[in-house]
Write a protein that holds these residues in place. Structure first.
Motif, mmCIF file in Angstrom:
data_model
loop_
_atom_site.group_PDB
_atom_site.id
_atom_site.type_symbol
_atom_site.label_atom_id
_atom_site.label_comp_id
_atom_site.label_asym_id
_atom_site.label_seq_id
_atom_site.Cartn_x
_atom_site.Cartn_y
_atom_site.Cartn_z
ATOM 1 N N GLU A 41 0.771 -1.236 0.092
ATOM 2 C CA GLU A 41 0.008 -0.016 0.013
ATOM 3 C C GLU A 41 0.979 1.394 0.014
ATOM 4 O O GLU A 41 0.563 2.207 -0.719
ATOM 5 C CB GLU A 41 -0.891 0.077 1.207
ATOM 6 C CG GLU A 41 -1.983 -1.012 1.026
ATOM 7 C CD GLU A 41 -3.095 -1.036 0.000
ATOM 8 O OE1 GLU A 41 -3.136 0.019 -0.293
ATOM 9 O OE2 GLU A 41 -3.600 -2.021 -0.398
ATOM 10 N N ASN A 45 1.319 3.960 -3.098
ATOM 11 C CA ASN A 45 0.961 5.591 -2.860
ATOM 12 C C ASN A 45 2.076 6.048 -3.236
ATOM 13 O O ASN A 45 1.843 7.352 -3.852
ATOM 14 C CB ASN A 45 0.313 5.525 -1.303
ATOM 15 C CG ASN A 45 -0.722 4.932 -0.776
ATOM 16 O OD1 ASN A 45 -1.677 4.778 -1.824
ATOM 17 N ND2 ASN A 45 -1.015 4.853 0.546
ATOM 18 N N PRO A 401 -0.217 3.874 4.377
ATOM 19 C CA PRO A 401 -0.942 2.760 3.938
ATOM 20 C C PRO A 401 -2.501 2.640 4.140
ATOM 21 O O PRO A 401 -3.277 2.184 3.491
ATOM 22 C CB PRO A 401 -0.194 1.455 4.612
ATOM 23 C CG PRO A 401 1.305 2.061 4.815
ATOM 24 C CD PRO A 401 0.797 3.447 5.414
ATOM 25 N N ALA A 429 -9.088 4.204 2.879
ATOM 26 C CA ALA A 429 -8.321 2.729 3.186
ATOM 27 C C ALA A 429 -8.345 2.736 4.756
ATOM 28 O O ALA A 429 -7.801 3.399 5.552
ATOM 29 C CB ALA A 429 -7.088 2.894 2.582
#
Length: 494
Positions: A41, A45, A401, A429
């Motif tokens: 993650e 990103n 994340p 998220a």
């Protein structure tokens, strides 16, 4: 910055699910890693931010996703098959191979970037440098090519050997004609690519810093050969101040000093287009929270310049094992397009409306290492908070994340907390955690780098509000559930 060693960072990254050694159950392989649930993650990103900044938010940059395996002819044209090498020394007794420059640097604590084989041999002999493994003598330095060959098809012929790409840049040059013909481009413009590259490193080391499989974010920006005026260069670029390690200071064994882009231009260290892309790249790092005191710009000395470059500047990060490159910016001139024209027999010229003729553009290349950026952001964010008694990973919200943690104060509130989680999870998220005390859950969230935690308590049943807790300062704020999405959007985009 944190005093965390590279080995300690690797342990933390594995424990928290950021990075694991590849195929560890079979003993692993040096120079190969796998990104775990949090790591993939964070890495995605980083890449998404770069792509948004340098491709999607611009009108003058076009994307590409090139093949990982490509013809040997590309790498012959680029010079990789002839000169993409490192210096190797081998032990006469145990046979262990070492990267010669790294061995000399580690032993003598000096910088030997760009030094030739004869000079390395002399340093090894004069200082009686031995094999680190068994303390025996070393054979003379030899060149070792870093390209990974691949057999294509069942029959072995002169054309059946291809290569895993040693960099993403050459696929951009090879696809230049197709992009020009299909995308209605006009100089100046860029072609960007994010993807894997492969180098058969002699001595992979320092966790993610030097690996055999890695990822790059590269941009080739094409300009008219005589165009030295950059209309995109603004005051924010010219006034940008940073630590600078000039070639002259390196040769005189001096320390780096503070300078500005405008000062570099006055000293004719680089042209305006080169300066613009160096500044834009530096601002991308700092815009995502990287600390300026841990960054410096380093000019390549004449002895270490690549064969294709007239000027190259790195952005170095201050790792525990020294200042090391996480980004490079080269003025590649017309070298690559000219080489591929020569070897392919195809024209890579572009028609210029102003010149009323066909020209071969020159190139400025900003090149970012994804894995090195990943490691730098982790180092910068790592904070051992003795007051809290746990690690706080202060990642920029855009990189974190997981953006939001949702916690019921006690399990009896699980149903109500789930409603809040379900409301948020499609937009942010999120993670849901009901295990252990609320303090222990906050600590887990801190170590995962979660910027904001939402707690549902008994008051929520009465006032339809929740508590938002800020990771960096632990401050808490009461927010109505009806306004929660907007508030989180505001906090995460500060």
């Amino acid at each position: 910055m944190s005093k965390l060693s590279i080995d300690e960072l690797a342990v933390f990254a594995k424990k928290k699910g950021f990075v694991f050694p590849s195929t560890e159950i079979y003993g692993g392989m040096a120079g190969f890693f796998e990104y775990g649930p949090l790591g993939v993650e964070l890495k995605n990103n980083i890449k998404a931010s770069w792509w948004k900044t340098f491709v999607q938010s611009r009108e003058d940059v076009f994307g590409l996703d090139g093949s990982l395996i490509s013809s040997a002819k590309i790498w012959e044209a680029s010079g990789h098959l002839a000169s993409f090498s490192d210096m190797l020394v081998q032990c006469v007794k145990c046979g262990k191979s070492h990267r010669a420059d790294s061995l000399v640097e580690d032993t003598l604590k000096i910088n030997v970037d760009g030094i030739k084989a004869d000079a390395l041999n002399k340093l090894i002999a004069d200082n009686n440098i031995k094999c680190p493994e068994c303390k025996s003598d070393l054979k003379p330095v030899e060149s070792f090519n870093l390209m990974f060959p691949v057999q294509i098809g069942a029959e072995k012929t002169k054309d059946s050997t291809a290569y895993l790409r040693g960099e993403t840049a050459q696929l951009i040059f090879a696809a230049f004609r197709n992009i020009v013909d299909s995308s209605r481009v006009k100089l100046p413009f860029g072609i960007a690519q994010v993807g894997k590259a492969f180098r058969n490193e002699i001595s992979p080391r320092n966790f993610l810093f030097r690996t055999r499989e890695f990822e790059q974010m590269e941009l080739e920006f094409f300009i008219k050969p005589d165009d030295r005026k950059c209309l995109l260069l603004e005051k924010k670029h010219l006034d940008l101040a940073f630590f600078f390690y000039s070639a002259e200071d390196q040769e005189k064994k001096k320390e780096h000093s503070q300078t500005k882009i405008s000062d570099m231009l006055k000293k004719k260290k680089l042209d305006e287009w080169h300066a613009y892309w160096l500044a834009e790249s530096y601002l991308w790092f700092t815009g995502l929270g990287m600390k300026e005191e841990n960054l410096r710009v380093r000019e390549h000395t004449k002895t270490e310049l690549s064969h294709y470059s007239s000027a190259t500047f790195d952005i170095d990060y201050n790792f525990p094992f020294g200042w090391k490159e996480i980004y490079g910016n080269a003025n590649r001139g017309q070298f690559d397009l000219a080489q591929h024209m020569k070897h392919s027999g195809k024209s890579l010229e572009i028609f210029d409306e102003d010149e009323k003729g066909r020209i071969v553009p020159r190139v400025i290349e900003p090149s970012f290492g994804v894995d090195r950026a990943f490691m730098s952001f982790l180092y910068d964010a790592y904070n051992d908070d003795t007051e809290r008694g746990n690690i706080v990973l202060k990642l920029h919200p855009k990189l974190a994340p997981i953006k939001v943690g949702v916690f019921p104060l006690i399990n009896k509130l699980d149903k109500d907390a789930r409603k809040v989680y379900d409301m948020l999870k499609d937009e942010f998220a999120c993670t849901y955690d009901r295990g252990g005390s609320i303090g222990r859950r906050y600590a887990r969230a801190d170590e995962q780098g979660i910027p904001f935690c939402i707690t549902i308590d008994f008051e929520t049943l009465e006032d339809k509000a929740v508590t938002i807790r800020d990771r960096d300062n632990t401050k808490q704020e009461r927010i109505k559930i009806s306004k929660l999405k907007d508030k989180l959007g505001e906090l995460l985009n500060q």
